[in-house]
Design a protein around this motif. Structure first.
Motif, PDB file in Angstrom:
ATOM      1  N   VAL A 142       0.799  -1.194   0.264  1.00 55.82           N
ATOM      2  CA  VAL A 142       0.574  -0.347  -0.187  1.00 55.82           C
ATOM      3  C   VAL A 142       0.922   1.480   0.192  1.00 55.82           C
ATOM      4  CG1 VAL A 142      -1.878   0.491   0.770  1.00 55.82           C
ATOM      5  CG2 VAL A 142      -1.483  -1.406   1.527  1.00 55.82           C
ATOM      6  N   GLY A 143       0.637   2.080  -0.732  1.00 60.83           N
ATOM      7  CA  GLY A 143       1.090   3.575  -0.909  1.00 60.83           C
ATOM      8  C   GLY A 143       1.112   4.801  -0.138  1.00 60.83           C
ATOM      9  N   LEU A 144       2.438   5.037  -0.042  1.00 57.64           N
ATOM     10  CA  LEU A 144       1.976   6.448   1.021  1.00 57.64           C
ATOM     11  C   LEU A 144       1.442   6.969   0.255  1.00 57.64           C
ATOM     12  CD1 LEU A 144       4.051   4.807   3.150  1.00 57.64           C
ATOM     13  CD2 LEU A 144       3.439   7.034   4.806  1.00 57.64           C
ATOM     14  N   ILE A 145       0.704   7.841   0.520  1.00 59.02           N
ATOM     15  CA  ILE A 145       0.360   8.966  -0.567  1.00 59.02           C
ATOM     16  C   ILE A 145       0.002  10.360   0.564  1.00 59.02           C
ATOM     17  CG2 ILE A 145      -1.219  10.725  -2.729  1.00 59.02           C
ATOM     18  CD1 ILE A 145      -1.949   7.471  -3.319  1.00 59.02           C
ATOM     19  N   PRO A 146       0.941  11.665   0.283  1.00 60.80           N
ATOM     20  CA  PRO A 146       2.105  11.802  -0.585  1.00 60.80           C
ATOM     21  C   PRO A 146       3.144  11.056  -0.340  1.00 60.80           C
ATOM     22  CG  PRO A 146       1.760  13.879   0.113  1.00 60.80           C
ATOM     23  CD  PRO A 146       0.588  12.947   1.187  1.00 60.80           C
ATOM     24  N   SER A 147       4.396  10.964  -0.396  1.00 59.12           N
ATOM     25  CA  SER A 147       5.582  10.532  -0.478  1.00 59.12           C
ATOM     26  C   SER A 147       6.389  10.749  -1.818  1.00 59.12           C
ATOM     27  CB  SER A 147       5.791   9.008  -0.029  1.00 59.12           C
ATOM     28  OG  SER A 147       5.236   8.072  -0.436  1.00 59.12           O
ATOM     29  N   PRO A 148       7.598  10.086  -1.973  1.00 54.74           N
ATOM     30  CA  PRO A 148       8.758  10.575  -2.554  1.00 54.74           C
ATOM     31  C   PRO A 148       8.909   8.408  -3.270  1.00 54.74           C
ATOM     32  CG  PRO A 148       9.957  10.697  -1.118  1.00 54.74           C
ATOM     33  CD  PRO A 148       8.621  10.579  -0.510  1.00 54.74           C
ATOM     34  N   ASP A 149       8.388   7.353  -3.554  1.00 55.73           N
ATOM     35  CA  ASP A 149       8.397   6.223  -3.133  1.00 55.73           C
ATOM     36  C   ASP A 149       8.576   5.030  -1.896  1.00 55.73           C
ATOM     37  OD1 ASP A 149      10.784   6.403  -2.320  1.00 55.73           O
ATOM     38  OD2 ASP A 149      12.355   5.121  -3.692  1.00 55.73           O
ATOM     39  N   TRP A 150       7.422   5.874  -0.593  1.00 55.59           N
ATOM     40  CA  TRP A 150       7.321   5.132   0.390  1.00 55.59           C
ATOM     41  C   TRP A 150       6.138   3.741   0.485  1.00 55.59           C
ATOM     42  CZ3 TRP A 150       8.404   9.933   3.564  1.00 55.59           C
ATOM     43  CH2 TRP A 150       9.492  10.601   3.578  1.00 55.59           C
ATOM     44  N   PHE A 151       6.117   3.161   1.575  1.00 60.20           N
ATOM     45  CA  PHE A 151       5.144   2.332   1.072  1.00 60.20           C
ATOM     46  C   PHE A 151       5.085   1.328   2.714  1.00 60.20           C
ATOM     47  CE2 PHE A 151       8.272  -0.542  -0.737  1.00 60.20           C
ATOM     48  CZ  PHE A 151       8.533  -1.576  -0.118  1.00 60.20           C
ATOM     49  N   VAL A 152       4.250   0.733   2.378  1.00 55.92           N
ATOM     50  CA  VAL A 152       3.665  -0.647   3.637  1.00 55.92           C
ATOM     51  C   VAL A 152       3.810  -2.305   3.084  1.00 55.92           C
ATOM     52  CG1 VAL A 152       3.088   1.142   5.477  1.00 55.92           C
ATOM     53  CG2 VAL A 152       1.669  -0.338   4.535  1.00 55.92           C
ATOM     54  N   GLY A 153       3.708  -2.839   3.749  1.00 55.94           N
ATOM     55  CA  GLY A 153       3.330  -4.056   2.880  1.00 55.94           C
ATOM     56  C   GLY A 153       3.917  -6.294   3.759  1.00 55.94           C
ATOM     57  N   THR A 181      14.162   3.877  -5.238  1.00 51.63           N
ATOM     58  CA  THR A 181      13.506   4.192  -6.815  1.00 51.63           C
ATOM     59  C   THR A 181      13.855   6.283  -7.021  1.00 51.63           C
ATOM     60  OG1 THR A 181      11.848   4.593  -6.771  1.00 51.63           O
ATOM     61  CG2 THR A 181      12.683   2.505  -7.349  1.00 51.63           C
ATOM     62  N   ASP A 182      13.993   6.980  -6.127  1.00 52.40           N
ATOM     63  CA  ASP A 182      13.478   8.231  -5.738  1.00 52.40           C
ATOM     64  C   ASP A 182      14.157   8.706  -4.178  1.00 52.40           C
ATOM     65  OD1 ASP A 182      12.846  11.068  -5.460  1.00 52.40           O
ATOM     66  OD2 ASP A 182      10.920  10.440  -6.551  1.00 52.40           O
ATOM     67  N   GLY A 183      15.057   9.124  -4.267  1.00 52.98           N
ATOM     68  CA  GLY A 183      15.629   9.933  -3.292  1.00 52.98           C
ATOM     69  C   GLY A 183      15.674  11.282  -2.207  1.00 52.98           C
ATOM     70  N   GLY A 184      14.392  11.046  -2.050  1.00 52.39           N
ATOM     71  CA  GLY A 184      13.187  12.650  -1.434  1.00 52.39           C
ATOM     72  C   GLY A 184      13.776  11.956   0.334  1.00 52.39           C
ATOM     73  N   PHE A 185      13.468  13.107   0.914  1.00 52.12           N
ATOM     74  CA  PHE A 185      14.085  12.542   2.349  1.00 52.12           C
ATOM     75  C   PHE A 185      12.000  13.314   3.072  1.00 52.12           C
ATOM     76  CE2 PHE A 185      18.381  13.325   2.540  1.00 52.12           C
ATOM     77  CZ  PHE A 185      18.328  12.157   2.773  1.00 52.12           C
ATOM     78  N   SER A 186      11.088  13.881   2.109  1.00 53.81           N
ATOM     79  CA  SER A 186      10.411  14.347   3.179  1.00 53.81           C
ATOM     80  C   SER A 186       8.601  13.906   2.532  1.00 53.81           C
ATOM     81  CB  SER A 186       9.499  15.566   4.187  1.00 53.81           C
ATOM     82  OG  SER A 186       9.517  17.175   2.374  1.00 53.81           O
ATOM     83  N   PHE A 187       7.824  13.836   2.718  1.00 56.07           N
ATOM     84  CA  PHE A 187       6.645  13.629   1.880  1.00 56.07           C
ATOM     85  C   PHE A 187       6.336  14.228   0.664  1.00 56.07           C
ATOM     86  CE2 PHE A 187       5.082  12.784   7.132  1.00 56.07           C
ATOM     87  CZ  PHE A 187       5.611  11.610   6.936  1.00 56.07           C
ATOM     88  N   THR A 188       6.303  14.748   1.132  1.00 54.53           N
ATOM     89  CA  THR A 188       6.050  16.261  -0.240  1.00 54.53           C
ATOM     90  C   THR A 188       7.135  16.444  -0.781  1.00 54.53           C
ATOM     91  OG1 THR A 188       6.224  18.304   0.944  1.00 54.53           O
ATOM     92  CG2 THR A 188       4.947  17.188   0.882  1.00 54.53           C
ATOM     93  N   ASP A 191      11.018  15.260  -7.062  1.00 61.02           N
ATOM     94  CA  ASP A 191      11.202  13.486  -7.846  1.00 61.02           C
ATOM     95  C   ASP A 191      13.182  13.804  -7.859  1.00 61.02           C
ATOM     96  OD1 ASP A 191       8.643  13.079  -7.666  1.00 61.02           O
ATOM     97  OD2 ASP A 191       8.371  13.443 -10.127  1.00 61.02           O
ATOM     98  N   TYR A 192      13.331  13.184  -7.142  1.00 60.55           N
ATOM     99  CA  TYR A 192      14.812  13.146  -7.043  1.00 60.55           C
ATOM    100  C   TYR A 192      14.931  11.371  -7.624  1.00 60.55           C
ATOM    101  CZ  TYR A 192      15.156  17.288  -5.027  1.00 60.55           C
ATOM    102  OH  TYR A 192      14.844  18.692  -4.418  1.00 60.55           O
ATOM    103  N   VAL A 193      14.869  11.322  -8.850  1.00 57.24           N
ATOM    104  CA  VAL A 193      15.409   9.858  -9.051  1.00 57.24           C
ATOM    105  C   VAL A 193      17.040   9.175  -8.654  1.00 57.24           C
ATOM    106  CG1 VAL A 193      15.774   8.472 -11.247  1.00 57.24           C
ATOM    107  CG2 VAL A 193      14.354  10.538 -11.105  1.00 57.24           C
TER     108      VAL A 193
END
Length: 379
Positions: A142-153, A181-188, A191-193
């Motif tokens: 399940v993806g966290l929205i918003p986030s760079p590429d974070w999820f739980v599962g 896949t994305d280098g962001g640190f915060s929820f918002t 996109d840093y690939v």
């Protein structure tokens, strides 16, 4: 020679026969099982106060996508790189998991399942999970929205344990994962690939060790659960497979897709799923979030109040305290420029410094705490 061939054939039949008995006996002799799966979001400002997304894209959850499988398939795995469909899902480019569903419905004897998305960080969604003795493991995300590429599962949870299906209610607390896949640190974060792509890693209270990390709580040993999954075994005959047609038109019992139709969003709802067992509800974990301030600025020039030169320095509030966190420290320092003062000068400067500090802190606390609470925090 003929007798030897007969003996070899007999031995082979005995081996095959014992293998068949072993397969039939797998999971208590029950070929199929079904479970009620409930996903519960626990992502609130009280539990995760730092940078909690409240506006524009508020905290929410994507569609839950899952599959029952064997050791030959891996939806996602810690320490390994995410597949392209999983990358698109985790980055929010495909929040309904259409690409993942296409990948998974081609699994022989596997069952795809899904639960609806949640428009807030807290809430529940339910679905039914079908497992086969040869495909007894389940994985979901399940993806966290918003986030760079974070999820739980969950990755590769085997529901056939010790030769029988798990029939006791199973409750699993979930922590956030970084798809790499994305280098962001915060929820918002923009996109840093990540180039090269990094492996899937778990996000903790200390990792990534960066103050901008939205899950960075260095005073905590571990993060509280951000979500929870409950699995409850159901008696045979209680299953309702109508959700499968809503997820993938033309999908048969074997988990294959028999047509070229586009995959639809799941339309499951609580009334379509057999009632489960109500497990004890744990109290919400509240994280106190202390005030954060900037480093001190440089000293101001000296003035001549009380015939004594005074200088000042200031610092600013980065984050106001939340959930009973420690209040902000002094935001101003005032001191005499001279090393030696006469008694009248000491008395005058001490009173002046106290009065000026109190006035400045009152203004600043009014700004960050609001008018209704300002009187409680006057220095």
């Amino acid at each position: 020679m003929a007798q030897r061939s007969r003996m070899q054939l007999l031995s082979l039949l005995l081996v095959v026969g014992s293998f068949q008995v072993e397969v039939i006996a797998a999971c208590g002799g029950e070929e199929m099982a079904n479970y009620r799966l409930e996903f519960q979001g626990l992502w609130s400002e009280r539990t995760f106060p730092k940078s909690f997304p409240k506006y524009r894209k508020n905290a929410q959850w994507s569609t839950l996508i899952g599959v029952s499988h064997n050791d030959q398939y891996s939806m996602w795995e810690p320490g390994r790189s995410a597949s392209v469909p999983f990358k698109d899902f985790a980055e929010g480019e495909d929040p309904s998991g259409k690409g993942l569903q296409i990948e998974m419905v081609n699994l022989p004897n596997g069952f795809v399942f899904a639960a609806k998305s949640l428009s807030t960080g807290t809430g529940r969604s339910v679905t039914t999970v079908f497992v086969h003795r040869d495909h007894s493991k389940i994985s979901l995300a399940v993806g966290l929205i918003p986030s760079p590429d974070w999820f739980v599962g969950i990755s590769g949870l085997d529901l056939c344990e010790g030769g029988s299906w798990r029939k006791d209610p199973l409750q699993l607390d979930l922590q956030p994962w970084d798809a790499g896949t994305d280098g962001g640190f915060s929820f918002t974060s923009p996109d840093y690939v990540s180039n090269p792509q990094e492996p899937i890693t778990q996000i903790t209270a200390q990792y990534p060790n960066h103050p901008a990390n939205s899950f960075f709580y260095p005073k905590l040993e571990a993060l509280p659960p951000i979500a929870r999954v409950t699995l409850v075994w159901q008696q045979a005959g209680n299953e309702d497979s109508s959700w499968m047609g809503k997820l993938v038109p033309g999908l048969g019992k074997a988990g294959r897709r028999d047509s070229n139709e586009d995959i639809q969003m799941p339309g499951d709802s609580p009334e379509n799923v057999s009632p489960g067992i109500d497990l004890p509800t744990e109290p919400e974990i509240v994280i106190p979030y202390d005030c954060e301030v900037t480093p001190w600025g440089s000293w101001s020039p000296c003035d001549t109040l009380c015939k004594v030169g005074l200088r000042r320095r200031f610092r600013l509030i980065i984050q106001r305290p939340k959930n009973g966190g420690q209040d902000c420290p002094d935001l101003i320092t005032v001191e005499a420029c001279q090393a030696k003062l006469t008694k009248p000068q000491k008395k005058c400067s001490k009173a002046r410094i106290k009065k000026e500090t109190k006035k400045y802190m009152k203004i600043q606390r009014r700004n960050y705490m609001g008018k209704k609470k300002r009187n409680r925090f006057i220095a």
